[in-house]
Write a protein that holds these residues in place. Structure first.
Motif, PDB file in Angstrom:
ATOM      1  N   ASN A 149       0.813  -1.210   0.000  1.00  0.00           N
ATOM      2  CA  ASN A 149       0.000   0.000   0.000  1.00  0.00           C
ATOM      3  C   ASN A 149       0.855   1.273   0.000  1.00  0.00           C
ATOM      4  O   ASN A 149       0.425   2.327   0.466  1.00  0.00           O
ATOM      5  CB  ASN A 149      -0.965   0.014   1.192  1.00  0.00           C
ATOM      6  N   GLN A 150       2.059   1.163  -0.532  1.00  0.00           N
ATOM      7  CA  GLN A 150       2.938   2.329  -0.659  1.00  0.00           C
ATOM      8  C   GLN A 150       2.747   2.971  -2.033  1.00  0.00           C
ATOM      9  O   GLN A 150       2.563   2.263  -3.032  1.00  0.00           O
ATOM     10  CB  GLN A 150       4.405   1.915  -0.487  1.00  0.00           C
ATOM     11  N   LEU A 151       2.797   4.283  -2.062  1.00  0.00           N
ATOM     12  CA  LEU A 151       2.631   4.990  -3.337  1.00  0.00           C
ATOM     13  C   LEU A 151       3.901   4.895  -4.158  1.00  0.00           C
ATOM     14  O   LEU A 151       5.002   5.116  -3.653  1.00  0.00           O
ATOM     15  CB  LEU A 151       2.292   6.462  -3.080  1.00  0.00           C
ATOM     16  N   LEU A 152       3.741   4.578  -5.436  1.00  0.00           N
ATOM     17  CA  LEU A 152       4.866   4.534  -6.370  1.00  0.00           C
ATOM     18  C   LEU A 152       4.702   5.643  -7.391  1.00  0.00           C
ATOM     19  O   LEU A 152       3.627   5.825  -7.973  1.00  0.00           O
ATOM     20  CB  LEU A 152       4.918   3.190  -7.093  1.00  0.00           C
ATOM     21  N   VAL A 153       5.762   6.400  -7.591  1.00  0.00           N
ATOM     22  CA  VAL A 153       5.807   7.397  -8.659  1.00  0.00           C
ATOM     23  C   VAL A 153       6.882   6.964  -9.628  1.00  0.00           C
ATOM     24  O   VAL A 153       8.055   6.841  -9.262  1.00  0.00           O
ATOM     25  CB  VAL A 153       6.109   8.810  -8.109  1.00  0.00           C
ATOM     26  N   ASP A 154       6.467   6.667 -10.849  1.00  0.00           N
ATOM     27  CA  ASP A 154       7.385   6.139 -11.862  1.00  0.00           C
ATOM     28  C   ASP A 154       8.090   4.878 -11.358  1.00  0.00           C
ATOM     29  O   ASP A 154       9.312   4.722 -11.510  1.00  0.00           O
ATOM     30  CB  ASP A 154       8.402   7.205 -12.263  1.00  0.00           C
TER      31      ASP A 154
END
Length: 453
Positions: free
Chosen positions: A396-401
């Motif tokens: 549930n961690q946000l990934l950017v690129d």
């Protein structure tokens, strides 16, 4: 002597010309009849006459609208936000060069440079009996947009009240053409009872008989050319005052159909289509559109948006695509069919923590089927919210690129200007942002296609 004066008025036509022929025929016949009775009349438009989602308006960059207003013999108009912030600086600067009517807008001027000749804060109309009518205009405040386009916009109420105080002893009647919305109109009426009538628009409100506040009559004729307003005032020359103000609204659909009406609308469409047949780029394949899923055109557009803005990630709704991209030569007409909206790209600067909140909000299950009206959107339904270079991993961690986002770092999210007005994402309203004007979404796609396809 009691003089009867008639004012016909329109607002927020938004280039909907379905009833234009019958409406203008009705107004002309009415004005002729009143002239025979010795009763003067005037014709006003309160802004947003043009809308670039209309193919004729797009192809002529609003000059076609000015031609229609000229032929209809309008006397005075003001501008709305569709005139003000959907045209480039040069196109608005020269929009009214051939106007045969006056344009009043008191709270707008060029930021750096000389104002165009057409722009004036007010004008004075004089009837055949010498009655002087002061007509002030003002338009809605979109400060960031106007600033980006080299215009300076001021808060309108103080400007209007100052002009009223300056001209009230020079004129017998005072009108305000207000493209400000009903809330501003009501505030202005309460603050400035010297105004006789505020002709309203912008919020598309409909007052069948007007609305009286503080002895100021407010009007509003809805939107899309569905209604024509007819104000009748009586002026007592001996007392030098207005003794009667009466407003009625005519439903244009109920007026008799005019011969050639459907061919008139078709003619405007065909003129626009012909003018927009200019080739822009060529594709080696077609790109489909979907409203509830990612699609070939949405993936392509995400690349366009991030290339244009140099953003870290992108978000937009699938409903913006009204058609797919054809294989072969793509013209300006094709691009307008796909993305007709007067919407600009925007980059929001927000923290990783806020970006994750936005990601979770974007999954709102009610949005895809929302029949969105306004905010520049000219589609049918909102569609699925699409995210690019943004995702959540199994923890549930946000990934950017595809990299775990730093929740304290500032990221650049490319999106649409309609999401910055607070309705969908309240966070965006106060966030640092940059609007990319004057290009619309279709222009962004066109530039990318010319460079890379």
């Amino acid at each position: 002597m009691i003089e009867t004066i008639h004012i016909f008025h329109t607002n927020d036509v938004h280039s909907h010309f379905e009833y234009w022929p019958r409406m203008q025929y009705y107004i002309k016949e009415q004005r002729k009849a009143f002239a025979r009775l010795g009763e003067p009349s005037f014709l006003l438009d309160i802004g947003d006459h043009l809308d670039r989602s209309n193919i004729y308006t797009e192809a002529t960059l609003g000059q076609g609208n000015i031609e229609l207003l000229n032929k209809a013999e309008y006397d005075v108009v003001t501008i709305g936000n569709n005139e003000g912030i959907t045209l480039s600086f040069e196109d608005l600067y020269h929009l009214y060069d051939r106007a045969e009517f006056e344009v009043v807008v008191a709270n707008l001027k060029v930021k750096n440079g000389i104002d165009p000749q057409w722009i004036k804060p007010y004008t004075i109309l004089t009837t055949k009996y010498g009655t002087k009518i002061g007509v002030i205009g003002a338009t809605a405040v979109f400060t960031v947009f106007y600033d980006e386009l080299n215009w300076e916009i001021k808060e309108p109420r103080e400007v209007i009240k100052k002009i009223v105080s300056e001209i009230q002893h020079e004129v017998d009647v005072i009108f305000c053409l207000s493209h400000l919305g009903i809330t501003e109109d009501e505030l202005l009426a309460n603050e400035c009872s010297e105004i006789d009538v505020i002709f309203g628009s912008h919020t598309h409100h409909l007052f069948l008989e007007g609305k009286m506040i503080n002895n100021v009559l407010l009007t509003g004729c809805g939107k899309f050319g569905a209604y024509t307003g007819h104000l009748t005032i009586e002026f007592d020359h001996q007392k030098r005052q207005v003794i009667k103000k009466e407003e009625i609204v005519v439903e244009n659909a109920l007026l008799p159909e005019i011969e050639g009406e459907s061919s008139f609308v078709a003619s405007l469409y065909n003129q626009g289509k012909e003018l927009l047949k200019q080739p822009v780029f060529e594709t080696m394949k077609s790109y489909n559109k979907e409203w509830f899923h990612h699609s070939q055109i949405s993936r392509l557009f995400a690349k366009c948006l991030m290339d244009y803005t140099d953003a870290d990630c992108a978000m937009f709704n699938a409903g913006i695509f009204l058609d797919g991209l054809p294989k072969g030569i793509v013209t300006k007409y094709d691009l307008h069919k796909i993305l007709p909206h007067p919407i600009n790209a925007c980059v929001i600067e927000i923290s990783g923590r806020e970006l994750k909140e936005v990601y979770l909000q974007s999954a709102n299950e009610d949005w895809p089927l929302l029949e969105l009206k306004g905010l520049g959107f000219r589609g049918t339904i909102f569609g699925k919210m699409l995210l690019y270079k943004l995702s959540l991993n199994e923890k549930n961690q946000l990934l950017v690129d595809n990299k775990i986002a730093d929740l304290d770092k500032t990221y650049r999210l490319a999106t649409l200007d309609m999401f910055t007005f607070g309705y969908f994402f309240p966070t965006f309203k106060r966030a640092k942002k940059k609007y990319y004007l004057p290009l619309f979404l279709r222009d962004v796609l066109a530039n990318f296609g010319e460079k890379y396809l």
